[in-house]
Design a protein around this motif. Sequence first.
Motif, PDB file in Angstrom:
ATOM      1  N   ILE A  21       0.859  -1.185   0.000  1.00  0.00           N
ATOM      2  CA  ILE A  21       0.000   0.000   0.000  1.00  0.00           C
ATOM      3  C   ILE A  21       0.894   1.233   0.000  1.00  0.00           C
ATOM      4  O   ILE A  21       1.815   1.351   0.817  1.00  0.00           O
ATOM      5  CB  ILE A  21      -0.920   0.024   1.236  1.00  0.00           C
ATOM      6  N   SER A  22       0.662   2.138  -0.912  1.00  0.00           N
ATOM      7  CA  SER A  22       1.477   3.344  -1.015  1.00  0.00           C
ATOM      8  C   SER A  22       1.267   4.231   0.209  1.00  0.00           C
ATOM      9  O   SER A  22       0.149   4.414   0.684  1.00  0.00           O
ATOM     10  CB  SER A  22       1.102   4.126  -2.284  1.00  0.00           C
ATOM     11  N   SER A  23       2.366   4.751   0.739  1.00  0.00           N
ATOM     12  CA  SER A  23       2.298   5.652   1.886  1.00  0.00           C
ATOM     13  C   SER A  23       3.316   6.768   1.716  1.00  0.00           C
ATOM     14  O   SER A  23       4.129   6.753   0.786  1.00  0.00           O
ATOM     15  CB  SER A  23       2.579   4.885   3.182  1.00  0.00           C
ATOM     16  N   LYS A  24       3.275   7.732   2.612  1.00  0.00           N
ATOM     17  CA  LYS A  24       4.215   8.843   2.547  1.00  0.00           C
ATOM     18  C   LYS A  24       5.631   8.342   2.832  1.00  0.00           C
ATOM     19  O   LYS A  24       5.853   7.596   3.774  1.00  0.00           O
ATOM     20  CB  LYS A  24       3.859   9.908   3.581  1.00  0.00           C
ATOM     21  N   ASN A  25       6.567   8.770   1.999  1.00  0.00           N
ATOM     22  CA  ASN A  25       7.960   8.385   2.189  1.00  0.00           C
ATOM     23  C   ASN A  25       8.640   9.424   3.066  1.00  0.00           C
ATOM     24  O   ASN A  25       9.467  10.215   2.630  1.00  0.00           O
ATOM     25  CB  ASN A  25       8.654   8.273   0.828  1.00  0.00           C
ATOM     26  N   LEU A  26       8.264   9.439   4.354  1.00  0.00           N
ATOM     27  CA  LEU A  26       8.774  10.446   5.271  1.00  0.00           C
ATOM     28  C   LEU A  26      10.014   9.942   5.993  1.00  0.00           C
ATOM     29  O   LEU A  26      10.133   8.765   6.318  1.00  0.00           O
ATOM     30  CB  LEU A  26       7.691  10.815   6.294  1.00  0.00           C
ATOM     31  N   THR A  27      10.936  10.865   6.255  1.00  0.00           N
ATOM     32  CA  THR A  27      12.156  10.549   6.974  1.00  0.00           C
ATOM     33  C   THR A  27      12.261  11.436   8.205  1.00  0.00           C
ATOM     34  O   THR A  27      11.431  12.320   8.423  1.00  0.00           O
ATOM     35  CB  THR A  27      13.386  10.770   6.079  1.00  0.00           C
ATOM     36  N   TYR A  28      13.314  11.207   8.983  1.00  0.00           N
ATOM     37  CA  TYR A  28      13.508  12.024  10.183  1.00  0.00           C
ATOM     38  C   TYR A  28      13.693  13.491   9.820  1.00  0.00           C
ATOM     39  O   TYR A  28      13.249  14.378  10.543  1.00  0.00           O
ATOM     40  CB  TYR A  28      14.723  11.509  10.956  1.00  0.00           C
ATOM     41  N   ILE A  29      14.345  13.756   8.696  1.00  0.00           N
ATOM     42  CA  ILE A  29      14.588  15.147   8.301  1.00  0.00           C
ATOM     43  C   ILE A  29      13.276  15.861   7.993  1.00  0.00           C
ATOM     44  O   ILE A  29      13.149  17.076   8.213  1.00  0.00           O
ATOM     45  CB  ILE A  29      15.554  15.214   7.089  1.00  0.00           C
ATOM     46  N   ASP A  30      12.276  15.136   7.503  1.00  0.00           N
ATOM     47  CA  ASP A  30      10.954  15.737   7.283  1.00  0.00           C
ATOM     48  C   ASP A  30      10.338  16.170   8.606  1.00  0.00           C
ATOM     49  O   ASP A  30       9.659  17.193   8.683  1.00  0.00           O
ATOM     50  CB  ASP A  30      10.024  14.743   6.577  1.00  0.00           C
ATOM     51  N   PHE A  31      10.558  15.362   9.649  1.00  0.00           N
ATOM     52  CA  PHE A  31      10.065  15.735  10.974  1.00  0.00           C
ATOM     53  C   PHE A  31      10.860  16.895  11.550  1.00  0.00           C
ATOM     54  O   PHE A  31      10.314  17.782  12.210  1.00  0.00           O
ATOM     55  CB  PHE A  31      10.156  14.526  11.912  1.00  0.00           C
ATOM     56  N   LEU A  32      12.169  16.891  11.296  1.00  0.00           N
ATOM     57  CA  LEU A  32      13.070  17.850  11.936  1.00  0.00           C
ATOM     58  C   LEU A  32      12.896  19.276  11.432  1.00  0.00           C
ATOM     59  O   LEU A  32      12.843  20.228  12.227  1.00  0.00           O
ATOM     60  CB  LEU A  32      14.520  17.406  11.723  1.00  0.00           C
ATOM     61  N   ILE A  33      12.817  19.451  10.115  1.00  0.00           N
ATOM     62  CA  ILE A  33      12.909  20.798   9.545  1.00  0.00           C
ATOM     63  C   ILE A  33      11.797  21.735  10.020  1.00  0.00           C
ATOM     64  O   ILE A  33      12.076  22.896  10.344  1.00  0.00           O
ATOM     65  CB  ILE A  33      12.975  20.716   8.003  1.00  0.00           C
ATOM     66  N   PRO A  34      10.528  21.323  10.112  1.00  0.00           N
ATOM     67  CA  PRO A  34       9.531  22.247  10.676  1.00  0.00           C
ATOM     68  C   PRO A  34       9.885  22.705  12.082  1.00  0.00           C
ATOM     69  O   PRO A  34       9.671  23.873  12.430  1.00  0.00           O
ATOM     70  CB  PRO A  34       8.241  21.418  10.665  1.00  0.00           C
ATOM     71  N   GLY A  35      10.451  21.808  12.881  1.00  0.00           N
ATOM     72  CA  GLY A  35      10.879  22.190  14.223  1.00  0.00           C
ATOM     73  C   GLY A  35      12.026  23.175  14.195  1.00  0.00           C
ATOM     74  O   GLY A  35      12.082  24.117  15.003  1.00  0.00           O
ATOM     75  N   VAL A  36      12.961  22.990  13.250  1.00  0.00           N
ATOM     76  CA  VAL A  36      14.086  23.915  13.125  1.00  0.00           C
ATOM     77  C   VAL A  36      13.598  25.292  12.678  1.00  0.00           C
ATOM     78  O   VAL A  36      14.105  26.320  13.131  1.00  0.00           O
ATOM     79  CB  VAL A  36      15.136  23.359  12.138  1.00  0.00           C
ATOM     80  N   VAL A  37      12.611  25.328  11.781  1.00  0.00           N
ATOM     81  CA  VAL A  37      12.029  26.608  11.353  1.00  0.00           C
ATOM     82  C   VAL A  37      11.438  27.330  12.557  1.00  0.00           C
ATOM     83  O   VAL A  37      11.667  28.528  12.769  1.00  0.00           O
ATOM     84  CB  VAL A  37      10.959  26.390  10.268  1.00  0.00           C
ATOM     85  N   ALA A  38      10.661  26.600  13.370  1.00  0.00           N
ATOM     86  CA  ALA A  38      10.057  27.198  14.566  1.00  0.00           C
ATOM     87  C   ALA A  38      11.128  27.668  15.545  1.00  0.00           C
ATOM     88  O   ALA A  38      11.031  28.765  16.119  1.00  0.00           O
ATOM     89  CB  ALA A  38       9.122  26.192  15.240  1.00  0.00           C
TER      90      ALA A  38
END
Length: 371
Positions: A169-186
């Motif tokens: 089943i196709s799903s989002k190919n998310l990595t740790y960096i995807d989680f990290l960058i919004p936090g770094v922006v904030a």
Amino acid sequence: MKKSLSSIKTIIIYSIKMFFRDKTAIFFSLFLPIVIMSIFGVMDFGGTAKVKMGVVDEAKNQLSAPVVEGLKKVSNLEITEKDLNTEKSALENGERDIVIILPQDFGQNIGQLKTGGKPTPQEVQLFYNSNKQNSTASIGITIVNQVLDRYTHAVAQTPDLFILKQEAISSKNLTYIDFLIPGVVALGIMQMSVFGVVSVFVTWRDSGVLRRLLATPVRPRIILFSQVITRLIISVMQTTIVLSVGVLFFGIHIVGSIPLIFLLGVLGGIVFLCLGFAISGVGNSTNTVMALANVVMMPQMFLAGVFFPRDGLPEWLKTITSYLPLTYLADALRSVIIDGSNIVAIRGDILGLLVWIVITFILAIKFFRWE
């Protein structure tokens, strides 16, 4: 009105020029978030941890060799083969997670199977690091059991009773960096807003610049408003740069609306700008206000889910930290960037930011001073 707008424009232009002439400000506002993002991105905390496993093959025969080869083929295992004393010493020193010993008589019960008898299970000894049993070591133990079960199945030549039907089943190919960058922006928005206001206004106050500005025809509110606009402009620039680096060099996925991301950046910027004004009025010296700024920001940096999810926090602490302004900003940015959430879906986070704007604005009015 025309004169006020002209004054605001002039102050904004010169404030931006002053910002780009200040190497320290550029480092902390623009370069540091990229450095943090690069370090954590390269370390790849989201990757699967390998189990450090020592194998002591005392049998070294045609029966033990398939087991060792089977363990080597498991990508999650980092295998080393040495003698028992060396491997146990490495385990005691924390250099191994588990150590398995294949005895000299390994596989002798297979002969009973070939003669039609019921083989007696043979003991295979395994040592594990007790401090890691519930995490890495338990994973290694599970893998060893699976390898031995497959080996038993192959030797006994028992038929398959079940067939596993697999469907992708196709799903989002998310990595740790995807989680990290919004936090770094904030995080970058918070650091730039708080430190920017604190350093500028305390320096201006100590050097008498604010006093001289008050003696000019420019009204105080024009000066404050110009500084707010300047910092918000820099926040937008900072957000653009960090997201651009993330897309170009780390391949992050921005699913949601770009204008909504900038709107959240502005709301977060206002919260922390007001907080910066309040802090700059409390202290009497640069060292004092910088220390206060760190006291306010450091707990949020590590408890607001910037670098890692807050799921690992105790439930009581998780509840408390959910009300931090940086938590609202980081969660909202992450929802928009990763999940593509719209403004309705993140209305709770936006409401939280608006409440904090009111709180910090009141604090800024109460504590900020010109002299």
